[in-house]
Scaffold this motif. Structure first.
Motif, PDB file in Angstrom:
ATOM      1  N   GLU A   1       0.917  -1.400   0.545  1.00 35.81           N
ATOM      2  CA  GLU A   1       0.117  -0.574  -0.154  1.00 35.81           C
ATOM      3  C   GLU A   1       0.497   1.464   0.039  1.00 35.81           C
ATOM      4  OE1 GLU A   1      -3.777  -1.879   2.261  1.00 35.81           O
ATOM      5  OE2 GLU A   1      -2.238  -1.157   3.992  1.00 35.81           O
ATOM      6  N   ASN A   2       1.849   1.217   0.443  1.00 37.72           N
ATOM      7  CA  ASN A   2       3.090   2.393   0.290  1.00 37.72           C
ATOM      8  C   ASN A   2       3.876   2.091  -0.772  1.00 37.72           C
ATOM      9  OD1 ASN A   2       3.609   4.303   3.341  1.00 37.72           O
ATOM     10  ND2 ASN A   2       2.582   2.304   4.149  1.00 37.72           N
ATOM     11  N   ILE A   3       3.397   1.541  -1.491  1.00 36.78           N
ATOM     12  CA  ILE A   3       4.794   2.008  -2.876  1.00 36.78           C
ATOM     13  C   ILE A   3       3.599   2.096  -3.868  1.00 36.78           C
ATOM     14  CG2 ILE A   3       5.476   0.528  -4.734  1.00 36.78           C
ATOM     15  CD1 ILE A   3       7.020  -1.874  -2.550  1.00 36.78           C
ATOM     16  N   PHE A   4       2.374   1.473  -3.656  1.00 39.26           N
ATOM     17  CA  PHE A   4       1.264   2.156  -4.248  1.00 39.26           C
ATOM     18  C   PHE A   4       0.001   3.290  -3.826  1.00 39.26           C
ATOM     19  CE2 PHE A   4       2.461  -1.755  -6.064  1.00 39.26           C
ATOM     20  CZ  PHE A   4       2.726  -1.823  -7.918  1.00 39.26           C
ATOM     21  N   ALA A   5       0.973   3.866  -2.361  1.00 45.00           N
ATOM     22  CA  ALA A   5       0.285   5.287  -2.489  1.00 45.00           C
ATOM     23  C   ALA A   5      -0.490   6.356  -4.045  1.00 45.00           C
ATOM     24  CB  ALA A   5       0.495   5.796  -1.309  1.00 45.00           C
ATOM     25  N   THR A   6      -1.517   7.077  -3.785  1.00 44.52           N
ATOM     26  CA  THR A   6      -1.734   8.074  -4.710  1.00 44.52           C
ATOM     27  C   THR A   6      -1.815   7.284  -5.865  1.00 44.52           C
ATOM     28  OG1 THR A   6       0.089   8.687  -4.816  1.00 44.52           O
ATOM     29  CG2 THR A   6      -0.795   9.367  -2.776  1.00 44.52           C
ATOM     30  N   ARG A   7      -1.549   6.745  -5.803  1.00 48.98           N
ATOM     31  CA  ARG A   7      -1.408   5.594  -8.115  1.00 48.98           C
ATOM     32  C   ARG A   7      -1.795   4.433  -8.095  1.00 48.98           C
ATOM     33  NH1 ARG A   7       3.705   3.491  -9.481  1.00 48.98           N
ATOM     34  NH2 ARG A   7       4.984   3.059  -7.448  1.00 48.98           N
ATOM     35  N   GLU A   8      -2.507   3.498  -7.256  1.00 47.82           N
ATOM     36  CA  GLU A   8      -3.572   2.797  -6.648  1.00 47.82           C
ATOM     37  C   GLU A   8      -3.956   1.946  -7.899  1.00 47.82           C
ATOM     38  OE1 GLU A   8      -3.430   4.308  -3.028  1.00 47.82           O
ATOM     39  OE2 GLU A   8      -3.901   4.511  -4.934  1.00 47.82           O
ATOM     40  N   ILE A   9      -3.604   0.268  -8.120  1.00 47.89           N
ATOM     41  CA  ILE A   9      -3.976  -0.215  -9.437  1.00 47.89           C
ATOM     42  C   ILE A   9      -5.784  -0.778  -8.581  1.00 47.89           C
ATOM     43  CG2 ILE A   9      -3.569  -2.771 -10.471  1.00 47.89           C
ATOM     44  CD1 ILE A   9      -0.760  -2.447  -9.092  1.00 47.89           C
ATOM     45  N   THR A  10      -6.400  -0.639  -9.436  1.00 47.92           N
ATOM     46  CA  THR A  10      -7.622  -0.740  -9.719  1.00 47.92           C
ATOM     47  C   THR A  10      -8.148  -1.600 -10.672  1.00 47.92           C
ATOM     48  OG1 THR A  10      -8.365   1.021 -10.765  1.00 47.92           O
ATOM     49  CG2 THR A  10      -8.470   1.771  -8.730  1.00 47.92           C
ATOM     50  N   ASN A  11      -9.097  -2.836 -10.151  1.00 42.20           N
ATOM     51  CA  ASN A  11      -9.822  -3.338 -10.741  1.00 42.20           C
ATOM     52  C   ASN A  11     -10.941  -2.842 -11.762  1.00 42.20           C
ATOM     53  OD1 ASN A  11     -12.062  -3.091  -8.761  1.00 42.20           O
ATOM     54  ND2 ASN A  11     -11.639  -5.118  -7.988  1.00 42.20           N
ATOM     55  N   ALA A  12     -11.595  -4.155 -12.232  1.00 46.56           N
ATOM     56  CA  ALA A  12     -13.183  -3.278 -13.307  1.00 46.56           C
ATOM     57  C   ALA A  12     -13.973  -2.389 -12.670  1.00 46.56           C
ATOM     58  CB  ALA A  12     -14.055  -4.319 -14.417  1.00 46.56           C
ATOM     59  N   LEU A  13     -14.127  -2.541 -11.187  1.00 43.69           N
ATOM     60  CA  LEU A  13     -14.974  -1.872 -10.734  1.00 43.69           C
ATOM     61  C   LEU A  13     -14.715  -0.664 -10.083  1.00 43.69           C
ATOM     62  CD1 LEU A  13     -16.984  -5.171  -8.598  1.00 43.69           C
ATOM     63  CD2 LEU A  13     -17.409  -3.965 -10.898  1.00 43.69           C
ATOM     64  N   GLY A  14     -13.356  -0.468 -10.222  1.00 40.75           N
ATOM     65  CA  GLY A  14     -12.616   0.822  -9.602  1.00 40.75           C
ATOM     66  C   GLY A  14     -12.234   0.645  -8.504  1.00 40.75           C
ATOM     67  N   LYS A  15     -11.818  -0.700  -7.450  1.00 34.46           N
ATOM     68  CA  LYS A  15     -11.737  -0.594  -6.631  1.00 34.46           C
ATOM     69  C   LYS A  15     -10.307  -0.840  -6.296  1.00 34.46           C
ATOM     70  CE  LYS A  15     -15.966  -2.364  -4.412  1.00 34.46           C
ATOM     71  NZ  LYS A  15     -17.262  -2.986  -3.374  1.00 34.46           N
ATOM     72  N   ILE A  16      -9.841  -0.875  -5.205  1.00 31.55           N
ATOM     73  CA  ILE A  16      -8.704  -1.330  -5.031  1.00 31.55           C
ATOM     74  C   ILE A  16      -8.323  -2.663  -5.173  1.00 31.55           C
ATOM     75  CG2 ILE A  16      -5.741  -0.919  -3.454  1.00 31.55           C
ATOM     76  CD1 ILE A  16      -7.274   0.798  -2.410  1.00 31.55           C
ATOM     77  N   ASP A  17      -6.995  -3.449  -5.971  1.00 30.54           N
ATOM     78  CA  ASP A  17      -6.810  -4.826  -6.226  1.00 30.54           C
ATOM     79  C   ASP A  17      -5.699  -4.785  -5.358  1.00 30.54           C
ATOM     80  OD1 ASP A  17      -6.757  -6.396  -6.995  1.00 30.54           O
ATOM     81  OD2 ASP A  17      -6.731  -6.738  -9.147  1.00 30.54           O
ATOM     82  N   HIS A  18      -5.719  -5.236  -4.372  1.00 31.33           N
ATOM     83  CA  HIS A  18      -4.865  -5.449  -3.094  1.00 31.33           C
ATOM     84  C   HIS A  18      -3.846  -6.334  -3.819  1.00 31.33           C
ATOM     85  CE1 HIS A  18      -6.316  -2.879   0.041  1.00 31.33           C
ATOM     86  NE2 HIS A  18      -6.914  -3.147  -0.149  1.00 31.33           N
ATOM     87  N   ALA A  19      -4.629  -7.898  -4.067  1.00 31.07           N
ATOM     88  CA  ALA A  19      -3.564  -8.850  -4.475  1.00 31.07           C
ATOM     89  C   ALA A  19      -2.977  -8.931  -5.680  1.00 31.07           C
ATOM     90  CB  ALA A  19      -4.570  -9.771  -5.092  1.00 31.07           C
ATOM     91  N   ALA A  20      -2.946  -7.518  -7.413  1.00 27.51           N
ATOM     92  CA  ALA A  20      -2.315  -6.980  -7.615  1.00 27.51           C
ATOM     93  C   ALA A  20      -1.525  -6.312  -7.490  1.00 27.51           C
ATOM     94  CB  ALA A  20      -2.932  -6.551  -8.931  1.00 27.51           C
TER      95      ALA A  20
END
Length: 515
Positions: A101-120
């Motif tokens: 979460e720190n590495i991708f803070a402010t540029r999170e990877i999201t899925n098709a539903l627009g939610k954060i894809d934590h696994a990715a």
């Protein structure tokens, strides 16, 4: 390399803060596929220059050219969007978030539903961490990591930006030797991919080893630029120090007394592992000024805090006039004869809403106690004497101390310490944030106090100050004592070299034995 290899260029860049010139007409070129080293003493302007490049600060004047085109960064996010990333010296992590979460803070990877894809995010983060051989899981909480591991997360975060220009501000300061070697391999990989590295460090041997081009800053000016293959550490030191001497009160030759103070094996563990102060032993004689030189993170302030009893978890022994000091609290150590002038006078040295008089006497009220009352007459006389002795410019000691200039506030902090009648005075960066005239007053006061027999330990990151004021000079790096020099044998080059070491026997660097 040709001019076509220059990806970023600063032309005559100046940065002014409230009348203080931090960087003055600096011209600096950053070449792609190379390590562009930037070096200078604390306060030389390195971090200011890098913040300008990273979009954190805007230049007061001058131009920034990226790929030959003039640019202006509105924010750090704007600089990142243009391919510029930075590993900050002061870590910028969220302890209550995971590594991914720190590495991708402010540029999170999201899925098709627009939610954060934590696994990715965790999969990608794991790839960056593996590249650094960090030995850290992407799902770990940052607050559970040691300081060196947190530094690797900062580096992984910067590498993940896929930046064309990557600024590294003291990236090895918290890393072990093995972690440093891995970082250097990553830097070589980035160079091979054409990434331009801007590298700041005070470890001179490190700069010589990995640098391709070097730029030296002194007092906001660029004093030297060269290919690293054409220079050595002596050249770097000459450019850093210069030949201009600052006007300080010179050390005099009054006779020193017997030993008044000694530390034995003072150590302070870091909460995140390792030692902030690493088995430091020093001694001080009556009338002696012992300067402790070191750069940021050297452990100077932490050593002073241990001596004053501000860290109950510290170990080791201290002695005053041959007797072990067994009091573990600050009040007890003040009563035994220790006094500290802290680096941050606003937060730790003064109560700014109170008067000059109240600030001066708050640590020494027991001196003015008469049975169950404070003698106002004795207190006023002591305040008047101290204002006169230290030349504190105040119309009425009843004024709020916040109304005074920085230099006069510093004199109040010194006066407060002196009213406790110390046998040993600790001064942490006593000239920080005050003007030239006030500095001269403070330094004259230090010399007078030493002539009167007071033992003074003072910490500074200013090489000129420590050379001009000290009877002996101790050097600290990474929590360790790395050099101890008599005034007669001390040289700028030797002190800078010792401050860049971080390990090694003191005996090889200088005698410095007060006995």
């Amino acid at each position: 390399m040709s001019a076509a290899d220059v990806i970023l260029k600063l032309e005559d860049v100046t940065k002014v803060y409230s009348g203080t010139v931090a960087v003055k007409r600096a011209s600096f070129e950053v070449r792609r596929g190379a390590v562009n080293v930037l070096v200078g003493e604390n306060g030389a302007g390195k971090s200011t220059l890098m913040k300008i490049i990273a979009g954190v600060e805007k230049p007061t004047s001058g131009r920034i050219l990226l790929e030959g085109k003039e640019v202006s960064f509105s924010s750090s996010g704007d600089a990142v969007a243009k391919g510029i990333g930075m590993v900050f010296q002061e870590m910028n992590l969220f302890g209550n978030l995971t590594v991914a979460e720190n590495i991708f803070a402010t540029r999170e990877i999201t899925n098709a539903l627009g939610k954060i894809d934590h696994a990715a995010q965790q999969r990608k983060a794991a790839g960056f961490l593996d590249r650094l051989r960090a030995g850290i899981r992407a799902d770990m909480m940052v607050e559970d990591l040691m300081i060196g591991q947190q530094q690797l997360v900062e580096i992984a975060k910067a590498v993940s930006l896929d930046a064309r220009i990557l600024i590294m501000d003291e990236p090895t300061s918290a890393l072990s030797a093995a972690e440093v070697e891995i970082l250097f391999k990553v830097i070589e990989d980035l160079k091979a991919q054409g990434v331009a590295i801007v590298y700041i460090s005070h470890r001179l041997e490190e700069l010589i080893r990995i640098g391709d081009y070097i730029t030296v800053l002194r007092d906001g000016h660029i004093t030297g630029q060269e290919e690293v293959r054409n220079v050595d550490t002596q050249w770097i030191v000459r450019q850093m120090i210069g030949s201009d001497a600052k006007d300080f009160a010179k050390a005099d030759d009054h006779a020193l007394g017997e030993e008044v103070f000694r530390t034995e094996e003072i150590s302070l563990p870091r909460a995140t592992g390792g030692l902030a102060v690493d088995h430091v032993s020093l001694s001080l004689r009556k009338g002696e000024i012992l300067g402790i030189y070191g750069l940021m993170g050297a452990g100077r302030s932490e050593l002073f805090d241990c001596i004053m009893g501000r860290h109950g978890e510290s170990t080791g022994k201290i002695f005053l006039e041959g007797q072990e000091v067994r009091q573990r609290d600050v009040t007890g150590r003040i009563r035994r004869g220790l006094a500290l002038i802290p680096e941050d006078r606003q937060r730790e040295g003064l109560v700014t809403i109170l008067s000059v008089a109240t600030n001066l006497t708050m640590s020494s009220l027991s001196r003015f106690a008469r049975l169950f009352h404070i003698s106002g007459k004795a207190e006023r006389e002591a305040v008047s004497d101290m204002v006169r002795e230290l030349s504190i410019k105040v119309a009425d000691p009843a004024q709020e101390v916040s109304s005074l200039s920085g230099g006069n506030q510093q004199k109040v902090v010194i006066g407060k310490a002196l009213l406790t009648r110390p046998k040993v005075l600790l001064m942490d960066e006593p000239s920080r944030g005050i003007d030239v005239g006030a500095k001269a007053d403070v330094f004259r006061t230090m010399r007078k106090l030493s002539r009167d027999g007071l033992g003074i330990l003072f910490a500074t990151s200013d090489l000129d100050e420590v050379m001009a004021l000290s009877d002996r000079i101790a050097v600290m790096s990474n929590g360790k004592l790395t050099g101890l020099f008599d005034r007669a044998e001390a040289t700028e080059a030797a002190i800078v070299a010792a401050s860049a070491m971080g390990h090694g026997p003191v005996a090889e660097l200088g005698r410095g034995d007060p006995r």
